[in-house]
Write an enzyme that holds these catalytic residues in place. Sequence first.
Site, mmCIF file in Angstrom:
data_model
loop_
_atom_site.group_PDB
_atom_site.id
_atom_site.type_symbol
_atom_site.label_atom_id
_atom_site.label_comp_id
_atom_site.label_asym_id
_atom_site.label_seq_id
_atom_site.Cartn_x
_atom_site.Cartn_y
_atom_site.Cartn_z
ATOM 1 N N LEU A 68 0.859 -1.172 0.000
ATOM 2 C CA LEU A 68 0.000 0.000 0.000
ATOM 3 C C LEU A 68 0.899 1.226 0.000
ATOM 4 O O LEU A 68 1.989 1.202 0.591
ATOM 5 C CB LEU A 68 -0.897 0.033 1.248
ATOM 6 N N ASP A 69 0.456 2.303 -0.626
ATOM 7 C CA ASP A 69 1.210 3.554 -0.573
ATOM 8 C C ASP A 69 1.346 4.016 0.873
ATOM 9 O O ASP A 69 0.489 3.719 1.718
ATOM 10 C CB ASP A 69 0.490 4.651 -1.359
ATOM 11 N N VAL A 70 2.380 4.784 1.136
ATOM 12 C CA VAL A 70 2.584 5.339 2.479
ATOM 13 C C VAL A 70 1.342 6.098 2.939
ATOM 14 O O VAL A 70 0.916 5.988 4.089
ATOM 15 C CB VAL A 70 3.808 6.283 2.492
ATOM 16 N N ARG A 83 -5.453 6.723 -7.530
ATOM 17 C CA ARG A 83 -5.119 8.140 -7.447
ATOM 18 C C ARG A 83 -5.068 8.770 -8.836
ATOM 19 O O ARG A 83 -5.597 9.871 -9.062
ATOM 20 C CB ARG A 83 -3.786 8.311 -6.716
#
Length: 294
Positions: free
Chosen positions: A137-139, A237
């Site tokens: 997962l992205d930060v 995103r």
Amino acid sequence: MDKPIFNIDRHSEGQRLDNFLRKQRKNLTTGQLYKLIRKGQIRINGKRSQPSAKLQNGDLVRVPPFIYFEEPQTQIKLPAKTVDCLMASIIAENQDYLVINKPAGMAVHKGTGHDYGVIEILQHRPAYQHLLLAHRLDVVTSGCLVLAKNRTALLDFQAALKARKVKKTYLALLEGALDNSVLVKQSLAETRINNLKTAVIDDKGKTAVTQFEPQGHRNGISRVLCSPVTGRTHQIRAHAAYLNCPIVGDTQYGAKPRKNLSRAVFLHAEHIVFADYSFQAPVDADFENFWQSL
């Protein structure tokens, strides 16, 4: 004194020889590794092997002493508060998988700008020293993160991912009023903009498909369920930005700057389903409070 031999256990069974050694000794370059294997200085059960050789439980991998008896690395000091927060975020565990509700702002592994991440924190605990990241997962993204407790479980999950049999559902707050369901089919390519890894719409990129299902909107902000059919970097995103509805806080993808946000980007991995498993991560208070305040 111990002999310079790695004993292969069930956690490493099935790995390629080169990948196993890269994991054990991260400072060893690919060139060094392949040269040592080619010259027979690295052997499996006393026999010369290829870099692609698959390791079996009980194998003995002999390496040169300078590799085995390396200087111990400085231990990372993990803030107790961070460790406690992560342990409290565990939402499910069985013999094969550990699932956490990853906090927003925490990296999944160490890297540029991060001395440690979820995997390093958990591997410091004896019970979890063999954990493996099943996906990422992205930060900035919170929510369901699956970690495998053995290599068989890891390979099963990765096979399900490849076959598109892992269903993920994200909750996002988007700028703008999204009133109707929409399926975005826009190929994505990875590039770097302002030194940040970024996904851009590109017909020559990799196929990317995301379903957006609006749940309601308040004061110019839409609450939306996002279901990625494919799994490209920053897919949700980038596709939200393509709709001219960037995720709240996501200035990298065109969201307007806002002061005093309680989290950087309002994207949460709410639900993941694969095989006979179904895991759900409750949305955090910062996310819900912002929505309720609109």
